[in-house]
Design a protein around this motif. Structure first.
Motif, PDB file in Angstrom:
ATOM      1  N   PRO B 256      15.204 -10.675  14.095  1.00 47.40           N
ATOM      2  CA  PRO B 256      16.102 -10.884  12.954  1.00 47.40           C
ATOM      3  C   PRO B 256      15.422 -11.600  11.794  1.00 47.40           C
ATOM      4  CG  PRO B 256      16.693 -12.320  14.791  1.00 47.40           C
ATOM      5  CD  PRO B 256      15.666 -11.368  15.301  1.00 47.40           C
ATOM      6  N   GLN B 257      14.432 -12.454  12.116  1.00 48.73           N
ATOM      7  CA  GLN B 257      13.829 -13.229  11.029  1.00 48.73           C
ATOM      8  C   GLN B 257      12.985 -12.363  10.102  1.00 48.73           C
ATOM      9  OE1 GLN B 257      13.272 -13.355  14.141  1.00 48.73           O
ATOM     10  NE2 GLN B 257      11.149 -13.732  14.713  1.00 48.73           N
ATOM     11  N   VAL B 258      12.533 -11.192  10.600  1.00 47.21           N
ATOM     12  CA  VAL B 258      11.739 -10.315   9.749  1.00 47.21           C
ATOM     13  C   VAL B 258      12.643  -9.475   8.853  1.00 47.21           C
ATOM     14  CG1 VAL B 258       9.962  -8.547   9.719  1.00 47.21           C
ATOM     15  CG2 VAL B 258       9.975 -10.262  11.515  1.00 47.21           C
ATOM     16  N   GLY B 259      13.857  -9.211   9.349  1.00 49.65           N
ATOM     17  CA  GLY B 259      14.842  -8.524   8.534  1.00 49.65           C
ATOM     18  C   GLY B 259      14.394  -7.139   8.123  1.00 49.65           C
ATOM     19  N   ALA B 260      14.776  -6.787   6.901  1.00 53.28           N
ATOM     20  CA  ALA B 260      14.510  -5.435   6.420  1.00 53.28           C
ATOM     21  C   ALA B 260      13.082  -5.279   5.908  1.00 53.28           C
ATOM     22  CB  ALA B 260      15.507  -5.087   5.324  1.00 53.28           C
ATOM     23  N   PHE B 261      12.315  -6.371   5.961  1.00 57.27           N
ATOM     24  CA  PHE B 261      10.954  -6.361   5.422  1.00 57.27           C
ATOM     25  C   PHE B 261      10.160  -5.173   5.953  1.00 57.27           C
ATOM     26  CE2 PHE B 261       6.535  -7.626   5.266  1.00 57.27           C
ATOM     27  CZ  PHE B 261       6.424  -8.161   4.003  1.00 57.27           C
ATOM     28  N   VAL B 262      10.256  -4.999   7.294  1.00 55.09           N
ATOM     29  CA  VAL B 262       9.484  -3.946   7.945  1.00 55.09           C
ATOM     30  C   VAL B 262       9.852  -2.574   7.397  1.00 55.09           C
ATOM     31  CG1 VAL B 262       8.957  -2.874  10.155  1.00 55.09           C
ATOM     32  CG2 VAL B 262       9.341  -5.332  10.013  1.00 55.09           C
ATOM     33  N   ILE B 263      11.157  -2.375   7.183  1.00 54.84           N
ATOM     34  CA  ILE B 263      11.618  -1.084   6.693  1.00 54.84           C
ATOM     35  C   ILE B 263      10.989  -0.761   5.334  1.00 54.84           C
ATOM     36  CG2 ILE B 263      13.657   0.186   5.950  1.00 54.84           C
ATOM     37  CD1 ILE B 263      13.616  -0.226   8.887  1.00 54.84           C
ATOM     38  N   TYR B 264      10.992  -1.750   4.442  1.00 51.23           N
ATOM     39  CA  TYR B 264      10.408  -1.531   3.118  1.00 51.23           C
ATOM     40  C   TYR B 264       8.912  -1.270   3.236  1.00 51.23           C
ATOM     41  CZ  TYR B 264      14.840  -3.557   1.743  1.00 51.23           C
ATOM     42  OH  TYR B 264      16.165  -3.813   1.597  1.00 51.23           O
ATOM     43  N   ALA B 265       8.273  -2.044   4.112  1.00 53.98           N
ATOM     44  CA  ALA B 265       6.835  -1.870   4.293  1.00 53.98           C
ATOM     45  C   ALA B 265       6.540  -0.455   4.791  1.00 53.98           C
ATOM     46  CB  ALA B 265       6.300  -2.911   5.276  1.00 53.98           C
ATOM     47  N   VAL B 266       7.382   0.010   5.721  1.00 52.23           N
ATOM     48  CA  VAL B 266       7.189   1.371   6.241  1.00 52.23           C
ATOM     49  C   VAL B 266       7.261   2.379   5.112  1.00 52.23           C
ATOM     50  CG1 VAL B 266       8.282   3.200   7.599  1.00 52.23           C
ATOM     51  CG2 VAL B 266       7.977   0.923   8.583  1.00 52.23           C
ATOM     52  N   VAL B 268       6.653   1.970   1.875  1.00 52.97           N
ATOM     53  CA  VAL B 268       5.498   1.913   0.987  1.00 52.97           C
ATOM     54  C   VAL B 268       4.287   2.548   1.658  1.00 52.97           C
ATOM     55  CG1 VAL B 268       3.873   0.375  -0.169  1.00 52.97           C
ATOM     56  CG2 VAL B 268       6.323  -0.085  -0.283  1.00 52.97           C
ATOM     57  N   VAL B 269       4.053   2.186   2.912  1.00 54.03           N
ATOM     58  CA  VAL B 269       2.900   2.740   3.624  1.00 54.03           C
ATOM     59  C   VAL B 269       3.026   4.262   3.715  1.00 54.03           C
ATOM     60  CG1 VAL B 269       1.769   2.878   5.862  1.00 54.03           C
ATOM     61  CG2 VAL B 269       2.430   0.657   4.920  1.00 54.03           C
TER      62      VAL B 269
ATOM     63  N   LEU C 112      -1.800   0.678  -5.159  1.00 53.20           N
ATOM     64  CA  LEU C 112      -0.763   1.469  -4.500  1.00 53.20           C
ATOM     65  C   LEU C 112       0.010   2.287  -5.529  1.00 53.20           C
ATOM     66  CD1 LEU C 112       0.782  -1.251  -2.144  1.00 53.20           C
ATOM     67  CD2 LEU C 112      -1.116   0.295  -1.692  1.00 53.20           C
ATOM     68  N   VAL C 113       0.372   1.603  -6.623  1.00 54.86           N
ATOM     69  CA  VAL C 113       1.233   2.227  -7.617  1.00 54.86           C
ATOM     70  C   VAL C 113       0.542   3.406  -8.286  1.00 54.86           C
ATOM     71  CG1 VAL C 113       2.406   1.849  -9.805  1.00 54.86           C
ATOM     72  CG2 VAL C 113       2.497   0.100  -8.040  1.00 54.86           C
ATOM     73  N   LEU C 114      -0.759   3.260  -8.560  1.00 51.04           N
ATOM     74  CA  LEU C 114      -1.443   4.269  -9.362  1.00 51.04           C
ATOM     75  C   LEU C 114      -1.819   5.511  -8.578  1.00 51.04           C
ATOM     76  CD1 LEU C 114      -3.621   2.019 -11.631  1.00 51.04           C
ATOM     77  CD2 LEU C 114      -1.474   3.149 -12.120  1.00 51.04           C
ATOM     78  N   ARG C 115      -1.621   5.466  -7.268  1.00 49.37           N
ATOM     79  CA  ARG C 115      -2.011   6.632  -6.477  1.00 49.37           C
ATOM     80  C   ARG C 115      -1.142   7.848  -6.743  1.00 49.37           C
ATOM     81  NH1 ARG C 115      -5.117   6.165  -1.384  1.00 49.37           N
ATOM     82  NH2 ARG C 115      -4.092   8.110  -0.879  1.00 49.37           N
ATOM     83  N   GLY C 116       0.139   7.598  -7.020  1.00 48.99           N
ATOM     84  CA  GLY C 116       1.051   8.733  -7.068  1.00 48.99           C
ATOM     85  C   GLY C 116       1.474   9.123  -8.468  1.00 48.99           C
ATOM     86  N   ALA C 117       2.384  10.095  -8.496  1.00 52.30           N
ATOM     87  CA  ALA C 117       3.000  10.494  -9.754  1.00 52.30           C
ATOM     88  C   ALA C 117       4.236   9.619  -9.978  1.00 52.30           C
ATOM     89  CB  ALA C 117       3.382  11.962  -9.699  1.00 52.30           C
ATOM     90  N   ASP C 118       4.980   9.915 -11.035  1.00 49.31           N
ATOM     91  CA  ASP C 118       6.127   9.094 -11.419  1.00 49.31           C
ATOM     92  C   ASP C 118       7.050   8.748 -10.253  1.00 49.31           C
ATOM     93  OD1 ASP C 118       5.287   9.010 -13.935  1.00 49.31           O
ATOM     94  OD2 ASP C 118       7.010  10.026 -14.840  1.00 49.31           O
ATOM     95  N   LEU C 119       7.410   9.768  -9.489  1.00 47.88           N
ATOM     96  CA  LEU C 119       8.394   9.560  -8.435  1.00 47.88           C
ATOM     97  C   LEU C 119       7.871   8.575  -7.397  1.00 47.88           C
ATOM     98  CD1 LEU C 119      11.103  10.337  -7.508  1.00 47.88           C
ATOM     99  CD2 LEU C 119      10.159  12.371  -6.435  1.00 47.88           C
ATOM    100  N   THR C 120       6.625   8.760  -6.978  1.00 46.72           N
ATOM    101  CA  THR C 120       6.032   7.840  -6.019  1.00 46.72           C
ATOM    102  C   THR C 120       5.965   6.443  -6.614  1.00 46.72           C
ATOM    103  OG1 THR C 120       4.635   9.687  -5.420  1.00 46.72           O
ATOM    104  CG2 THR C 120       4.125   7.581  -4.421  1.00 46.72           C
ATOM    105  N   MET C 123       9.238   4.693  -6.416  1.00 45.60           N
ATOM    106  CA  MET C 123       9.620   4.267  -5.079  1.00 45.60           C
ATOM    107  C   MET C 123       8.709   3.168  -4.558  1.00 45.60           C
ATOM    108  SD  MET C 123      10.815   7.955  -3.615  1.00 45.60           S
ATOM    109  CE  MET C 123      11.016   7.423  -1.945  1.00 45.60           C
ATOM    110  N   VAL C 124       7.416   3.242  -4.891  1.00 45.57           N
ATOM    111  CA  VAL C 124       6.503   2.198  -4.423  1.00 45.57           C
ATOM    112  C   VAL C 124       6.828   0.864  -5.095  1.00 45.57           C
ATOM    113  CG1 VAL C 124       4.116   1.416  -4.431  1.00 45.57           C
ATOM    114  CG2 VAL C 124       4.638   3.754  -3.789  1.00 45.57           C
ATOM    115  N   THR C 125       7.075   0.890  -6.410  1.00 41.23           N
ATOM    116  CA  THR C 125       7.398  -0.372  -7.084  1.00 41.23           C
ATOM    117  C   THR C 125       8.707  -0.938  -6.535  1.00 41.23           C
ATOM    118  OG1 THR C 125       8.380   0.947  -8.868  1.00 41.23           O
ATOM    119  CG2 THR C 125       6.184   0.065  -9.241  1.00 41.23           C
TER     120      THR C 125
END
Lengths: 250, 285, 327
Positions: B256-266, B268-269, C112-120, C123-125
């Protein structure tokens, strides 16, 4: 003499399709060299490979003897290899003088200068203005690029490249879409460029090619069919079959 | 085991809500951040029908879907259509505007509190198997989700509308040349997506909650489904939703302490490593 | 070589100050005497204007779309707050620390941000800012979580002007920082670097072909924009002596986009004027009813996108130079 631009077995594959296939090309300094071939022969692909716009699947590109295959586009421009585009790539909202000044600034390495206004870099502006004078574009110097007629825009496409002081200039159908009388004028301007500038030209208008080029390479299906003097190319039976024949029949 | 069932049920809800976005964003290339507003509309419609008018749940939920679909048609015809060719930034600004309007409207009519929701009797309770307690409602959600997923898949690949949608998205001009009414196809696709979102919002009141902040709260979840599942790919959206539901529920339970952080990280990755999940037009197959 | 017969002054003097600009910067002075009771609001306007300026640099000039710019504002706010809490309460030091922290984050995430096009990018930001928000939310020992960061003790500016109850120091401090940062940004956008950013936005495909390293330029612009946002965040912390979690909220990023679009992207004064109009409207209208306000805000955004994409500056330009507009 070392060739100013050379490729060795340059290939580009998209899936199973070869857009360029084993192209080995050698261009002498000061050459007026034309690349011809039917549509889809891979002419623009070749220019994209030479300039780093595309990465080759195999083979190398040498500029003045240096292997530039892995260099980015802008690094090749810095070494003197500059191109124009078949479809205009201009700065629509800048004035003509601003656009060309931008290109000059990049060449002079001022692009990272973030403190002194562009207006204070008088040398760059003067140089841009001189170039506009040479290209007879002075009357539109302060006009926004987007509001110019297509023929003038085509000229700016070339001006941006010339501002980068190319040693090798790759022109991708510079007169495409330009009315005949204007394309004459455009080619006169190109013909007047000094011999220090090596020119490689893609062009569909055979009149212009044979008037301008001193050497011609023929591409078919991504591969180099032959390369020779214009008069030899004009007599070559294979070339007539795949290219001129098509043009004459069509 | 309970967690797995909770996760799957949450995933099914996400799937229902997101699959429409997967079509508008992934295939029609419209960044509709306001997609969650349609789910919220469905949720409030359902809550209202249940509590004020005493409509039975099994009628209220489809009615919620119909309301959201209707809203989708109206907005698509009047506003969205004008922006199909606009930049992504314009679409974002526009849909943020819609989000703001929907949030304040919901706030005005229903207040800031969570909507109370009482399950009908037949969906209450649990099935107790040896070593496994399954909430009936969870099971209901999973079954409904699966039926709809199969139905959608069949519709896209086997019906005339599905073929027209694929053609219209692939190349609008050519589709028009073939005599396909592209505008109508887009409107219907948009309505279908909004309707499913509305259904998801209605069925999800019990699990996801319902308050005016809904469209913003789950925005990232919907986007992740599209990013991971691939554009307009129904099977992909389903799998992505289920994974996301499982991760989310398990994460909240165990970490619970990590919360939604992981989801957002997923997310972005995912976007960095596999951007074709977003842009590769796998098409609805 | 023939001498060029062309009047070069339109480009040579493009960066010269216009009389309207001098007039504009008299406004903070006038406002101080006309609205002496609203100094807190006026400080907020100056801070938001700086924040908006930072988004304009990356969106309006460099053309990078962002849905998570509040991340850098928030980082700056927390950086300044934490510095003050742990004994480094000098305001200018705080600004520098905030700028560094935000710039570092901007630099790292730019890849990270500069890798993609507008849509990416959108979402990344968004994803990055949500991650930071969650981090700030959960690291309660450090940030105070939803309760906010307490105990921010700011020393006098330059050791002379302490922050007073009337908000006079806060006001002049905010305006001074805004003006200085604006002045630097103005130099920047008129420089060759600024011209190259405009080039990238107008035709990103051409820039490498005239020898410009596009990605490096964008990384620089994004980093600078982040630093600006960080300074704005630090100003908020220092003038209110408090950091609340919503400095990083999505709604702040979204609202900022709205302000910039309202004023007009790609114009520094657009960012400033948009902020003034927005904040004034917010002040008067949200007093009536906060919910109505958000509704009309959304409606305004929809209308701007549909009908007035160039914002207030576009309107002003049309009014001031009807003759120069190409038909």
């Amino acid at each position: 003499m070392t060739p100013v631009l050379q490729t060795r077995n340059l290939s580009k594959r998209f899936g199973g399709f070869f857009a360029s296939k084993d192209v080995s090309l050698s261009i002498e300094p000061g050459a007026r060299h034309a690349l011809i071939g039917p549509n889809g022969a891979g002419k623009t692909t070749l220019i994209n490979l030479l300039t780093g716009f595309l990465e080759p699947s195999a083979g190398e590109v040498f500029l003045k003897g240096e292997d530039v295959t892995r260099l980015a586009q802008h690094q090749r421009v810095k070494r003197g290899l500059v191109r124009t585009f078949q479809i205009n790539r201009l700065f629509a909202e800048m004035t003509v003088l601003e656009s060309v000044t931008l290109s000059v600034c990049e060449r002079l390495g001022l692009g990272w200068n973030w403190w002194r206004p562009v207006g204070d870099h008088t040398a760059a502006i003067d140089e841009a203005a001189e170039l506009l004078a040479t290209l007879r574009l002075l009357d539109v110097a302060h006009t926004q690029t987007r509001s110019l007629a297509y023929g003038r825009q085509r000229m700016i496409e070339i001006a941006l490249a010339l501002a980068a002081k190319p040693q090798v200039l790759l022109l991708d159908e510079p007169a495409a879409g330009v009315p005949t009388d204007e394309s004459r004028e455009l080619f006169e301007t190109i013909a007047q460029l000094p011999r220090e500038v090596t020119i490689v030209l893609i062009e569909h208008d055979m009149d212009l090619v044979f008037r301008f080029a001193e050497r011609i390479s023929v591409l078919v299906g991504g591969a180099l069919l032959t390369e020779d003097l214009p008069e030899v190319i004009a007599r070559d039976r294979r070339v007539r079959e795949v290219y001129l024949g098509e043009a004459l029949d069509g | 085991m309970t967690i797995i069932f909770d996760g799957l049920a949450a995933g099914m809800l996400l799937f229902l809500i997101s699959v429409g976005l997967s079509v508008t964003l992934g295939l029609m290339n419209f960044v509709n951040l306001a997609h969650g507003a349609f789910a919220m509309l469905g949720g409030y419609t359902c809550a209202l029908l249940l509590s004020r008018l005493g409509v039975p749940f099994l009628l209220a939920a489809p009615a919620a879907a119909a309301t959201a679909a209707l809203a989708g048609i109206i907005l698509e015809r009047t506003l969205y259509r004008r922006l199909y060719a606009a930049t992504h930034l314009d679409q974002v600004l526009f849909s943020i505007g819609l989000i703001f309007m929907s949030i304040s409207t919901a706030h005005y009519f229903f207040g800031a509190t969570q909507q109370a929701f009482v399950l009908p009797d037949f969906l209450k309770g649990q099935i107790n198997l040896p070593g496994l307690d399954v909430g009936i409602y969870r099971l209901f959600l999973i079954v409904v989700g699966l039926i709809l997923a199969v139905g959608l898949q069949w519709m896209v690949s086997h019906t005339r509308f599905g073929a027209e949608l694929r053609a219209a998205v692939d190349n609008p001009r050519a589709a028009r040349g073939l005599g396909i009414n592209v505008d109508r196809v887009f409107t219907l696709a948009f309505a279908l997506g909004s309707g499913l979102a509305g259904l998801g919002g209605a069925l999800g009141i019990e699990m996801l909650g319902l308050d005016p902040g809904f469209p913003v709260k789950y925005i990232v979840y919907f986007l992740i489904v599209v990013a991971v599942g691939g554009s307009g790919n129904i099977k992909g959206s389903l799998l992505a939703s289920l994974m996301l539901g499982l991760f989310d529920v398990a994460g909240k339970y165990y970490l619970p302490q990590v919360g939604a952080f992981v989801i957002y990280a997923v997310m972005v990755v995912m976007l960095i490593v596999r951007p074709q999940g977003l842009f590769g037009r796998a098409a609805a197959k | 070589m023939t001498p060029v017969k062309l009047d070069l002054s339109p480009l040579r003097r493009a960066a010269a100050w216009h009389w309207a600009e001098y007039a504009f910067w008299l406004l903070p002075l006038v406002a101080y005497f006309v609205f002496p009771k609203n100094l807190a609001l006026l400080s907020q306007i100056a801070i938001t204007a700086l924040f908006c300026l930072s988004l304009d640099l990356i969106l309006g000039y460099a053309g990078i779309v962002s849905l998570g710019h509040a991340a850098f504002f928030g980082l700056g706010a927390y950086a300044a707050g934490l510095m003050a809490k742990y004994g480094w309460g000098d305001p200018l030091l705080g600004l520098a620390g905030a700028a560094l922290a935000a710039a570092a984050a901007g630099f790292l995430t730019s890849f990270l941000v500069l890798r993609g096009a507008d849509l990416t990018r959108l979402m990344v930001t968004l994803g990055v800012s949500m991650m930071l928000y969650e981090a700030a939310n959960k690291l309660t020992d450090f940030t105070g979580g939803v309760d906010g960061l307490q105990g921010v003790d700011i020393q006098p500016v330059l050791g002379m002007f302490s922050f007073d109850l009337y908000g006079k120091t806060a006001y002049w401090y905010s305006v001074a920082v805004l003006f200085l940062m604006f002045w630097v940004a103005r130099r920047l956008v008129h420089s060759p670097f600024g011209l190259s950013l405009r080039g990238i936005r107008q035709n990103v495909g051409r820039m490498p072909a005239i020898g410009a390293p596009v990605n490096a330029r964008l990384v620089a612009a994004y980093t600078i924009g982040a630093a600006y946002a960080g300074v704005a965040g630090a100003l908020l912390t220092q003038t209110t002596q408090f950091v609340s979690l919503d400095v990083m909220a999505f709604s702040r990023s979204a609202e900022l986009l709205l302000i910039l679009v309202l004023g007009g992207t790609g114009s520094l004064y657009g960012a400033l004027i948009g902020t003034m109009v927005f904040m004034a409207a917010h002040h008067f209208l949200s007093d009536i009813n906060p919910q109505y306000w958000q509704f009309w805000l959304g409606a305004a955004l929809v209308l701007i996108v549909l009908f007035a994409r160039d914002g207030i500056m576009g309107l002003l330009r049309k009014l001031s130079a009807p003759a120069r507009t190409p038909s």
